[in-house]
Design an enzyme around this catalytic site. Structure first.
Site, mmCIF file in Angstrom:
data_model
loop_
_atom_site.group_PDB
_atom_site.id
_atom_site.type_symbol
_atom_site.label_atom_id
_atom_site.label_comp_id
_atom_site.label_asym_id
_atom_site.label_seq_id
_atom_site.Cartn_x
_atom_site.Cartn_y
_atom_site.Cartn_z
ATOM 1 N N ASP A 136 0.828 -1.205 0.000
ATOM 2 C CA ASP A 136 0.000 0.000 0.000
ATOM 3 C C ASP A 136 0.860 1.253 0.000
ATOM 4 O OD1 ASP A 136 0.847 -0.413 2.649
ATOM 5 O OD2 ASP A 136 -1.134 -0.152 3.547
ATOM 6 N N ASP A 185 6.831 3.983 3.491
ATOM 7 C CA ASP A 185 6.975 5.149 4.356
ATOM 8 C C ASP A 185 8.440 5.193 4.828
ATOM 9 O OD1 ASP A 185 5.460 7.315 5.705
ATOM 10 O OD2 ASP A 185 5.975 6.230 7.533
ATOM 11 N N PHE A 225 -1.507 11.488 7.489
ATOM 12 C CA PHE A 225 -1.750 10.044 7.480
ATOM 13 C C PHE A 225 -2.887 9.727 6.503
ATOM 14 C CE2 PHE A 225 -2.854 5.875 9.261
ATOM 15 C CZ PHE A 225 -1.585 5.356 9.462
ATOM 16 N N VAL A 226 -2.629 8.765 5.612
ATOM 17 C CA VAL A 226 -3.575 8.471 4.534
ATOM 18 C C VAL A 226 -4.394 7.225 4.847
ATOM 19 C CG1 VAL A 226 -3.765 7.928 2.074
ATOM 20 C CG2 VAL A 226 -2.068 9.589 2.860
HETATM 21 P P1 IMP Z 1 7.261 1.495 6.653
HETATM 22 O O1 IMP Z 1 7.731 0.155 7.072
HETATM 23 O O2 IMP Z 1 7.544 2.594 7.643
HETATM 24 O O3 IMP Z 1 7.654 1.912 5.256
HETATM 25 O O4 IMP Z 1 5.703 1.465 6.719
HETATM 26 C C1 IMP Z 1 4.947 0.805 5.820
HETATM 27 C C2 IMP Z 1 3.609 0.437 6.436
HETATM 28 O O5 IMP Z 1 3.176 1.416 7.397
HETATM 29 C C3 IMP Z 1 2.566 0.459 5.358
HETATM 30 O O6 IMP Z 1 2.469 -0.803 4.732
HETATM 31 C C4 IMP Z 1 1.327 0.840 6.129
HETATM 32 O O7 IMP Z 1 0.710 -0.313 6.655
HETATM 33 C C5 IMP Z 1 1.807 1.702 7.272
HETATM 34 N N1 IMP Z 1 1.660 3.141 6.977
HETATM 35 C C6 IMP Z 1 2.639 4.067 6.867
HETATM 36 N N2 IMP Z 1 2.140 5.289 6.577
HETATM 37 C C7 IMP Z 1 0.804 5.133 6.501
HETATM 38 C C8 IMP Z 1 -0.290 6.039 6.186
HETATM 39 O O8 IMP Z 1 -0.146 7.255 5.917
HETATM 40 N N3 IMP Z 1 -1.523 5.470 6.210
HETATM 41 C C9 IMP Z 1 -1.746 4.155 6.473
HETATM 42 N N4 IMP Z 1 -0.770 3.281 6.736
HETATM 43 C C10 IMP Z 1 0.495 3.767 6.745
HETATM 44 MG MG MG Z 2 0.848 -2.046 5.162
#
Ligand code: IMP
Ligand code: MG
Length: 217
Positions: free
Chosen positions: A136, A139, A188-189
């Site tokens: 999805d 981040d 936050f989305v």
């Molecule tokens: P990362 O490991 O920090 O890159 O985070 C990835 C995961 O964090 C995504 O697969 C989402 O499940 C969650 N996430 C990060 N930012 C958002 C957001 O803005 N909305 C919803 N889920 C998010």
């Molecule tokens: Mg996710």
């Protein structure tokens, strides 16, 4: 083998998600029969549909000749993956395999531990088939890094496709090759599969979650 970086970053549309206090008024979706929700639409269902169709064309153009397995990162990517898979078949990509991973590291809007990656079943990630990881949002990048490490193999190509990418938040150097929209800002989305504490996944559009300001005193 590393997942490879995107070829045409400049063509990826941007969505603005400023801090909620900057985004201004709460916008509630007020349709009959539905509770008002603290969200602000940032991309309509139609805009998302069009963008997913473009991504499918791009993927089919680059990966069309190879037997492909979609590795879907649950739970946030379930809507995106379902739409993308059906757009891929429109683009003549047949004989897809689809397999699912559960990745979990978030509670509310904050990461609270390193992602735990778990494959559900064992379909399709053995052998030489090209793997396209469907996520999805990338981040900080920890989930993407863990998925790539998990699936990397010298005998096959592994690529990353994320509906959303927030490059400003990156803590590890991962660069999804296929990206639906770049996000600008810390907002936050939710919607189109993405949740805040389990809510809003069913929204057909992308929205910024707008926390209700706590009353002073
Ligand atoms: P990362 O490991 O920090 O890159 O985070 C990835 C995961 O964090 C995504 O697969 C989402 O499940 C969650 N996430 C990060 N930012 C958002 C957001 O803005 N909305 C919803 N889920 C998010
Ligand atoms: Mg996710």
């Amino acid at each position: 083998m590393e997942a490879s970086p995107p070829a045409r970053q400049l063509l990826v549309p941007e969505l603005e998600v400023p801090a909620p206090e900057v985004a201004g008024q709460l916008a509630f979706w007020n349709e009959v029969g539905l509770e008002p929700m603290p969200v602000r639409e940032i991309a309509s269902a139609e805009a998302v549909r069009e963008r997913v169709a473009c991504l499918a064309q791009e993927i089919a153009h680059e990966l069309g000749g190879e037997p492909l397995t979609l590795a879907v990162v649950l739970r946030g990517a379930f809507v995106f993956a379902a739409d993308l898979a059906r757009e891929l078949i429109v683009n003549k990509m047949e004989n897809l395999l689809v397999t699912f991973f559960h990745a979990s590291s978030y509670r509310g809007t904050k990461a609270w531990r390193a992602p735990v990656i778990q494959e559900l079943g064992d379909a399709g990630t053995d052998g030489r088939r090209t793997i396209l990881i469907i996520d999805d949002i990338v981040d900080a990048g920890h989930t993407a890094e863990a998925m790539i490490q998990r699936l990397a193999s010298p005998t096959r190509r592994v690529e990353y496709c994320a509906l959303l990418d927030r490059p400003e938040a990156r803590e590890v150097p991962v660069h999804p090759r296929y990206v639906g929209f770049h996000l600008r800002g810390p907002g936050f989305v939710v919607g189109y599969g993405l949740d805040y504490d389990g809510k809003f996944r069913e929204l057909p559009y992308l929205a910024q979650w707008m926390p209700v300001p706590s009353s002073p005193g």
